[in-house]
Design a protein around this motif. Structure first.
Motif, short mmCIF file in Angstrom:
data_model
loop_
_atom_site.label_atom_id
_atom_site.label_comp_id
_atom_site.label_asym_id
_atom_site.label_seq_id
_atom_site.Cartn_x
_atom_site.Cartn_y
_atom_site.Cartn_z
N LEU A 291 0.89 -1.14 0.15
CA LEU A 291 0.08 -0.08 -0.09
C LEU A 291 0.96 1.34 0.03
N LEU A 292 1.76 1.37 0.79
CA LEU A 292 2.84 2.25 0.93
C LEU A 292 3.42 2.59 -0.51
N ILE A 293 4.13 1.67 -0.96
CA ILE A 293 4.91 1.73 -2.31
C ILE A 293 3.87 2.16 -3.56
N VAL A 294 2.96 1.47 -3.63
CA VAL A 294 2.06 1.84 -4.71
C VAL A 294 1.52 3.03 -4.70
N LYS A 295 1.05 3.60 -3.40
CA LYS A 295 0.60 4.98 -3.49
C LYS A 295 1.60 6.16 -3.58
N VAL A 296 2.69 5.90 -3.05
CA VAL A 296 3.83 6.80 -3.55
C VAL A 296 4.29 6.94 -5.09
N LEU A 297 4.28 5.71 -5.57
CA LEU A 297 4.45 5.77 -6.94
C LEU A 297 3.36 6.25 -7.70
N LEU A 298 2.23 6.10 -7.64
CA LEU A 298 1.06 6.77 -8.27
C LEU A 298 1.22 8.26 -7.95
N ALA A 299 1.10 8.85 -6.92
CA ALA A 299 1.51 10.20 -6.77
C ALA A 299 2.69 10.52 -7.63
N GLY A 300 3.99 9.80 -7.67
CA GLY A 300 4.93 10.34 -8.37
C GLY A 300 4.57 10.38 -9.89
N LEU A 301 4.02 9.16 -10.35
CA LEU A 301 3.52 9.22 -11.73
C LEU A 301 2.61 10.39 -12.16
N LEU A 302 1.54 10.63 -11.32
CA LEU A 302 0.88 11.76 -11.50
C LEU A 302 1.57 13.09 -11.78
N GLY A 303 2.55 13.15 -10.67
CA GLY A 303 3.33 14.50 -10.78
C GLY A 303 4.18 14.90 -11.97
N ALA B 235 1.20 16.46 -3.00
CA ALA B 235 0.74 16.60 -1.52
C ALA B 235 -0.48 16.04 -1.25
N SER B 236 -1.32 16.02 -1.88
CA SER B 236 -2.64 15.17 -1.69
C SER B 236 -2.71 13.97 -1.75
N PHE B 237 -1.88 13.27 -2.65
CA PHE B 237 -1.98 12.06 -3.06
C PHE B 237 -1.00 11.04 -2.12
N VAL C 88 10.82 13.40 -1.83
CA VAL C 88 11.40 12.38 -2.69
C VAL C 88 10.93 12.24 -3.93
N THR C 89 9.42 11.95 -3.65
CA THR C 89 8.61 12.12 -4.92
C THR C 89 8.83 12.97 -6.01
N MET C 90 9.00 14.27 -5.57
CA MET C 90 9.23 15.27 -6.34
C MET C 90 10.50 15.52 -6.77
#
Length: 355
Positions: A77-89, A116-118, A156-158
């Protein structure tokens, strides 16, 4: 009066109704915690204290035999949500300037607001939902999800490497109440019996204090974009995480929907990033309003959707725990039932003596 029964008719009512009342209180009387100091004022702003007790109580109910499954679920759940936020960014960054949209219906829409929201899950909300549904093993995945908390993962995501350091103290802090609870519950099962009933009882108190940290004025300030962001966070991240929960961890997807929220801590992220990277200063204010509204919207919408999906999963007969773990969890469940039966008999004997 059937007040409790009426509240429970609302999906996630024990979470949603106190949250709404807390938000309404802060909207109508934002300084009430200072007007009524002492116990009342400290309670209104005491989310952290309540969460410590909440997480400790949950820790006492956790069976260490399920550690492998817990880690798999929490990390996925952690990895996928962070990857999704990064992909959208990354996608949005190709179409929008850094300062985002400044006028019109989508005013405030920016890469900073989206990530930040995702990027951060409301861990307390996730815990409350999972424990309300008596899914202790899913609730135990919180320590992994808590890694998202604070601005560091967003940075990190950004891709702002070197600007933020990994706040290991914050992560350790979230593990301490769990560790104490797990240790005591494992060494002496009577602690487990003692604190298990505390878990659902703490939910409305936590929800009210979370609501008091928000206000309905945030919705008007961010306008359409803030509400839209909250809805999209729940629907998009919830759908993706539910698929991961079903087809990777072998569960029913409900935990994925429970993680489809924006954490309250995310409100501070835009300004934190702007302080470390001044190029985001122009969007920090609008992004903060949007993230704050997303917190409020997801705090209300996520429980409703999660409760609906849980009922849907039960109708479909989807497994809560994968088959290969059923034996271990069955043993744990039987042990808990035996403990509860013994406790009920002891209570009955004490009551008979009292009579």
């Amino acid at each position: 009066m059937q007040i409790k029964k009426g509240i429970e008719k609302i999906p996630g009512g024990m979470m949603v109704v106190p949250l709404f009342l807390g938000t309404l209180t802060n909207t109508l009387w934002p300084g009430i915690d200072k007007f009524y100091p002492g116990f009342t004022g400290n309670f209104l702003v005491g989310t952290s204290v309540i969460l410590f007790m909440f997480f400790f109580s949950v820790g006492t109910t956790i069976d260490l035999k399920s550690t492998g499954y817990i880690a798999k679920k929490g990390l996925s759940l952690l990895i996928v949500k962070v990857l999704l936020a990064g992909l959208l960014g990354v996608i949005i960054n190709h179409f929008l300037p850094r300062h985002g949209v400044t006028t019109g219906l989508f005013a405030g829409f920016s890469v900073l607001a989206v990530i930040a929201s995702f990027n951060e899950t409301n861990g307390g909300l996730y815990m409350a939902l999972m424990t309300t549904l008596n899914r202790d093993e899913d609730a135990a995945g919180f320590p992994f999800i808590s890694i998202e908390s604070g601005p560091f993962m967003t940075m990190v995501t950004m891709g702002v490497a070197g600007i933020a350091q990994f706040p290991w103290q914050a992560l350790v802090s979230t593990l301490i109440p769990f560790a104490i609870g797990i240790t005591l519950g494992s060494l002496d099962h009577s602690f487990r019996n003692m604190f298990k009933p505390v878990v659902p009882a703490m939910v409305p108190f936590f929800a009210f204090t979370l609501g008091y940290s928000l206000n309905f004025g945030m919705i008007f300030k961010s306008g359409f974009m803030g509400i839209f962001m909250g809805v999209i966070v729940v629907l998009l991240s919830g759908s993706v995480l539910a698929l991961v929960d079903r087809f990777f961890t072998g569960s029913d997807g409900v935990a994925g929907w429970a993680a489809s929220s924006t954490a309250g801590a995310a409100v501070a992220v835009p300004y934190a990033i702007a302080q470390t990277n001044p190029s985001f200063a122009s969007t920090a204010s609008s992004a903060t309003a949007i993230v704050a509204t997303s917190v409020l919207v997801t705090s209300i919408l996520t429980p409703i959707v999660t409760m609906y999906m849980e009922k849907r999963a039960r109708r479909k007969g989807l497994p809560i725990v994968p088959k290969k773990y059923e034996g271990k969890f069955a043993e744990s469940i039987m042990a808990k039932k035996e403990e509860e039966e013994l406790k009920a008999k002891d209570d009955a004997k004490l009551a008979a003596k009292g009579d």
